[in-house]
Design a protein around this motif. Structure first.
Motif, short mmCIF file in Angstrom:
data_model
loop_
_atom_site.label_atom_id
_atom_site.label_comp_id
_atom_site.label_asym_id
_atom_site.label_seq_id
_atom_site.Cartn_x
_atom_site.Cartn_y
_atom_site.Cartn_z
N HIS A 16 -31.16 23.80 57.76
CA HIS A 16 -32.47 24.61 56.87
C HIS A 16 -33.41 23.15 57.43
N LEU A 17 -34.47 23.80 57.81
CA LEU A 17 -35.35 22.68 58.64
C LEU A 17 -36.68 22.95 58.09
N GLN A 18 -36.76 21.54 57.75
CA GLN A 18 -38.26 22.08 57.01
C GLN A 18 -39.63 20.90 57.51
N VAL A 19 -40.61 21.33 57.78
CA VAL A 19 -41.85 20.49 58.09
C VAL A 19 -42.49 19.55 56.86
N LEU A 20 -42.69 18.75 56.53
CA LEU A 20 -43.56 18.35 55.18
C LEU A 20 -44.40 18.09 55.49
N ASN A 21 -45.89 18.32 55.09
CA ASN A 21 -47.62 18.12 55.81
C ASN A 21 -47.54 18.69 56.66
N ALA A 22 -47.13 19.94 56.89
CA ALA A 22 -47.67 20.16 58.36
C ALA A 22 -48.97 21.26 58.16
N ARG A 23 -50.05 21.22 59.29
CA ARG A 23 -51.54 21.12 59.55
C ARG A 23 -51.32 22.63 60.46
N VAL A 24 -52.27 23.10 59.70
CA VAL A 24 -52.22 24.77 60.79
C VAL A 24 -53.33 24.28 61.89
N VAL A 25 -53.63 24.64 62.99
CA VAL A 25 -54.13 24.53 64.34
C VAL A 25 -54.67 25.37 65.07
N ARG A 26 -53.59 26.72 64.79
CA ARG A 26 -54.21 28.19 64.87
C ARG A 26 -52.84 28.74 65.31
N HIS A 27 -53.16 30.08 65.04
CA HIS A 27 -51.94 31.15 64.79
C HIS A 27 -52.74 32.18 66.11
N SER A 28 -51.01 33.00 66.62
CA SER A 28 -51.36 34.06 67.37
C SER A 28 -51.24 35.36 66.50
N ASP A 29 -52.34 36.35 67.04
CA ASP A 29 -51.44 36.83 66.99
C ASP A 29 -50.23 38.74 66.60
N ASP A 30 -49.09 37.55 67.58
CA ASP A 30 -47.56 37.75 67.53
C ASP A 30 -46.28 37.02 66.31
N ASP A 31 -47.60 36.45 65.35
CA ASP A 31 -46.92 35.74 64.17
C ASP A 31 -46.31 34.51 64.50
N GLU A 32 -46.16 34.40 65.55
CA GLU A 32 -46.31 32.77 65.42
C GLU A 32 -47.19 31.41 65.48
N VAL A 33 -47.07 31.11 64.88
CA VAL A 33 -47.87 28.97 64.23
C VAL A 33 -47.72 28.16 64.11
N PHE A 34 -48.81 27.14 65.16
CA PHE A 34 -49.13 25.62 65.22
C PHE A 34 -49.35 25.32 64.72
N PHE A 35 -48.10 24.18 65.08
CA PHE A 35 -49.22 22.90 63.76
C PHE A 35 -49.08 21.49 64.23
N ASP A 36 -50.09 20.98 62.91
CA ASP A 36 -49.42 19.73 63.75
C ASP A 36 -48.86 18.81 62.36
N TYR A 37 -47.89 18.13 63.24
CA TYR A 37 -47.54 16.76 61.68
C TYR A 37 -47.22 15.74 62.19
N ALA A 38 -46.48 15.09 61.32
CA ALA A 38 -46.14 13.11 61.63
C ALA A 38 -45.52 12.67 62.11
N GLY A 39 -45.73 11.88 63.23
CA GLY A 39 -44.74 12.15 63.83
C GLY A 39 -44.07 10.49 63.64
#
Length: 210
Positions: A16-39
């Protein structure tokens, strides 16, 4: 979810993959979500994920609106036109549905009814309604919000109940014409008291829903 630092993964392994507190930066029409997260070491990393419509394998849980955490006294809405008012302490606000007077946590409203965004903040009030002494009052076309000395915000269009179970309502006055002091004046619904200062009524709070 349990993780092991620096663990190596094998081809074909299931997880299972979990990314905490991801912030959406943009999304595309083909259901792809781009996000920033803490490294590591405070760095900001960017990732993306496909979430095809109807897919049950990928779950995205909204946490906070794009405009940030609602501030007490603000009024928020969504695409359906529902409206909430942020209430409570500055460090622990919640949202109250203006139509039903139901109190909810911010993340619950955003997850179930969002996205939500602010349409009114106390900073938009007229200058003469700004803070005076320990109380101040703001309003828009529909709502009358009073801010008390403890940092709480109250919608004066609602009904209230005191510690003894008596019902109260705002009498429409906020400033005493004789002294100029600012504090809501309240009337008891049974007609036994009028023009009582808010602070004179022990335990005043919102009345339960009928």
């Amino acid at each position: 979810m349990t993780t092991t630092p620096d663990r190596r993964y094998e081809t074909g392994e299931t997880f299972h993959l979990q990314v905490l507190n991801a912030r959406v930066v943009r999304h595309s029409d083909d259901d792809e979500v781009f996000f920033d997260y803490a490294g590591p070491d405070g760095a900001t990393l960017r990732g993306s994920i496909f979430r095809p419509s109807g897919s049950k394998a990928v779950t995205i849980t909204p946490v906070l609106p794009a405009a940030g955490e609602p501030k007490p006294g603000q009024i928020w809405t969504n695409a359906e036109g529902r409206r909430w008012i942020a209430y409570g302490k500055k460090d622990n606000p919640g949202l109250m549905d203006i139509e039903t007077a139901q109190f909810r946590a911010i993340h619950e409203v955003h997850r179930e009814s969002g996205p939500i965004w602010p349409v009114y903040t106390p900073e938009d009030a007229e200058p003469e309604l700004k803070k005076s002494a320990d109380w101040y009052y703001t309003s828009d076309d529909l709502h009358h919000i009073v801010h008390d000395p403890d940092g709480n915000q109250w919608d004066l269009s609602m009904n209230f109940v005191d510690a003894q179970g008596f019902n109260w309502y705002w009498d429409g006055a906020f400033t005493d014409p004789d002294t100029g002091a600012k504090q809501p004046l309240m009337n008891r619904s049974d007609g036994t008291r009028y023009n009582a200062w808010w602070s004179e009524i022990p335990g005043l709070k919102y009345a339960p829903e009928a």
